[in-house]
Design an enzyme around this catalytic site. Structure first.
Site, short mmCIF file in Angstrom:
data_model
loop_
_atom_site.label_atom_id
_atom_site.label_comp_id
_atom_site.label_asym_id
_atom_site.label_seq_id
_atom_site.Cartn_x
_atom_site.Cartn_y
_atom_site.Cartn_z
N ASN A 124 36.51 29.64 -120.64
CA ASN A 124 34.74 29.14 -120.62
C ASN A 124 34.65 29.78 -119.39
OD1 ASN A 124 34.69 25.86 -120.42
ND2 ASN A 124 32.85 27.09 -120.00
N ASN A 149 24.84 23.04 -116.15
CA ASN A 149 24.82 24.19 -116.80
C ASN A 149 23.86 24.97 -116.89
OD1 ASN A 149 26.62 22.70 -118.86
ND2 ASN A 149 24.63 20.73 -118.94
N CYS A 167 33.80 18.50 -117.44
CA CYS A 167 34.33 20.01 -117.55
C CYS A 167 35.25 20.03 -117.57
CB CYS A 167 33.20 20.88 -116.15
SG CYS A 167 33.66 22.74 -117.14
N GLY A 168 36.68 20.17 -118.55
CA GLY A 168 37.99 19.73 -118.01
C GLY A 168 38.52 21.22 -117.76
N ASN A 169 37.77 22.86 -118.65
CA ASN A 169 38.03 24.36 -118.07
C ASN A 169 37.39 24.22 -116.78
OD1 ASN A 169 40.18 24.77 -120.39
ND2 ASN A 169 37.59 25.23 -121.18
N HIS A 218 30.50 13.25 -126.67
CA HIS A 218 30.56 13.74 -127.87
C HIS A 218 30.64 13.50 -129.23
CE1 HIS A 218 32.37 17.38 -125.18
NE2 HIS A 218 32.84 16.65 -124.31
N GLU A 251 28.70 23.38 -126.97
CA GLU A 251 28.35 23.04 -125.87
C GLU A 251 27.18 22.88 -125.54
OE1 GLU A 251 31.46 23.24 -122.39
OE2 GLU A 251 31.66 24.73 -122.87
N CYS A 257 36.69 24.35 -123.99
CA CYS A 257 35.85 23.47 -123.80
C CYS A 257 36.79 22.05 -123.36
CB CYS A 257 34.26 23.32 -124.71
SG CYS A 257 33.66 21.71 -124.00
N GLY A 258 37.06 22.13 -121.91
CA GLY A 258 38.30 21.54 -122.05
C GLY A 258 37.99 20.31 -122.15
N SER A 259 36.23 19.65 -121.83
CA SER A 259 36.01 17.92 -122.40
C SER A 259 36.44 17.91 -123.46
CB SER A 259 35.18 17.50 -121.53
OG SER A 259 33.53 18.59 -122.11
N GLY A 260 35.74 19.55 -124.68
CA GLY A 260 35.53 18.72 -126.29
C GLY A 260 37.09 18.85 -126.17
#
Length: 282
Positions: free
Chosen positions: A14, A65, A74-76, A161, A210, A219-222
């Protein structure tokens, strides 16, 4: 306009372009963001991460984005910015302000980074949904190419999500169904679409479409949303490994109900974006 220095990083594929605007304002426009994100004429990224000054944290992280729209989490990307700040400051833990709130990143074993992504929010008004409903069993069905997705969990991890638990995530035509979920009128701010299947060993296979970026390798948040959704439905009750196309993330939840995500944060290269390229696309 001068050349614009950047760092290219990724979390399990990502990928991100990181800009530092803590000292000098860059003045990004949606057109500039799309130009930088163009994988043929620009640098290319899933998300653009811009470091801004913050009075409450080590920095503020703006998230955009590749289509020029903004994102709330955005977790990652947070892990990547966490690594940058941990190395820059020498601290054991750093705090990152974001559109979704304050996040903490700390060093983990084997060079990985752990991010506290906060509490999942299942309130339909905060996700948001267009109308009131049970967010653990959302009345939503999409169908195409002979495949149906239904009965997702809806929640916010700083962004919306929809998590679908399926028999085999590999077989879902996510490139077709993902856009139908993202743009469904139930989600006024659009939504990330996750398809997850539980394995016999307790791990989870996950694929994510995403919002504003399409299918990404991770996807970190996913992943955080999927972990929280699986716990909320009673499908898992402790730490879990979640395998994405780009590799694994290791998930846990603390006593306060906050989601902890651990994984790699990697450098790719550094460079400068030419003024000519930006001028041609403004």
């Amino acid at each position: 306009m001068n050349a614009l220095p950047f760092i290219k990083m990724h979390g399990l594929g990502n990928d991100f372009v990181v800009l530092d605007a803590r000292q000098t304002d860059i003045g990004l426009t949606p057109e500039m963001i799309r130009a930088i994100g163009d994988r043929h004429r620009g640098v290319g990224f899933d998300q653009l991460l811009t470091l801004l000054p913050s009075r409450d944290a080590d920095c503020f992280m703006r998230i955009d984005n590749s289509d020029g729209s903004s994102a709330g989490a955005c977790g990652n990307g947070t892990r990547c910015i966490g690594r940058l700040l941990l190395e820059e400051t020498g601290k054991a833990t750093v705090t990152i302000d974001s559109p979704g709130g304050l996040l903490q990143a700390s060093r983990a074993d084997e060079g990985m980074v752990t991010v506290n992504m906060g509490k999942p929010d299942f309130d339909w008004r905060n996700i948001p949904l267009a109308r009131s409903m049970d967010t653990l069993h959302v009345d939503l069905t999409v169908e195409s190419a002979g495949t149906t997705l239904s009965d997702p969990v809806a929640l916010s991890m700083g962004n919306p999500h929809a998590v679908f638990f399926v028999g085999d995530a590999e077989t879902v035509p996510l490139h077709v169904l993902g856009p139908l979920v993202e743009g469904h009128d139930l989600f006024p701010d659009r939504a990330n679409c996750s398809v997850a299947s539980l394995r016999e060993d307790g791990s989870i296979r996950l694929r994510v479409f995403e919002r504003g970026a399409g299918i990404t390798s991770a996807c970190g948040s996913g992943t955080c949303a999927t972990y929280a959704a699986a716990r909320a439905r009673g499908l898992i009750d402790g730490p879990a490994r979640i395998d994405l196309d780009g590799g694994p993330l290791f998930m846990d939840m603390n006593d306060a109900g906050e989601v902890l995500m651990t994984g790699a944060a990697s450098y790719s290269f550094t460079g400068e974006i030419s003024p000519e390229m930006l001028r041609a696309r403004i």
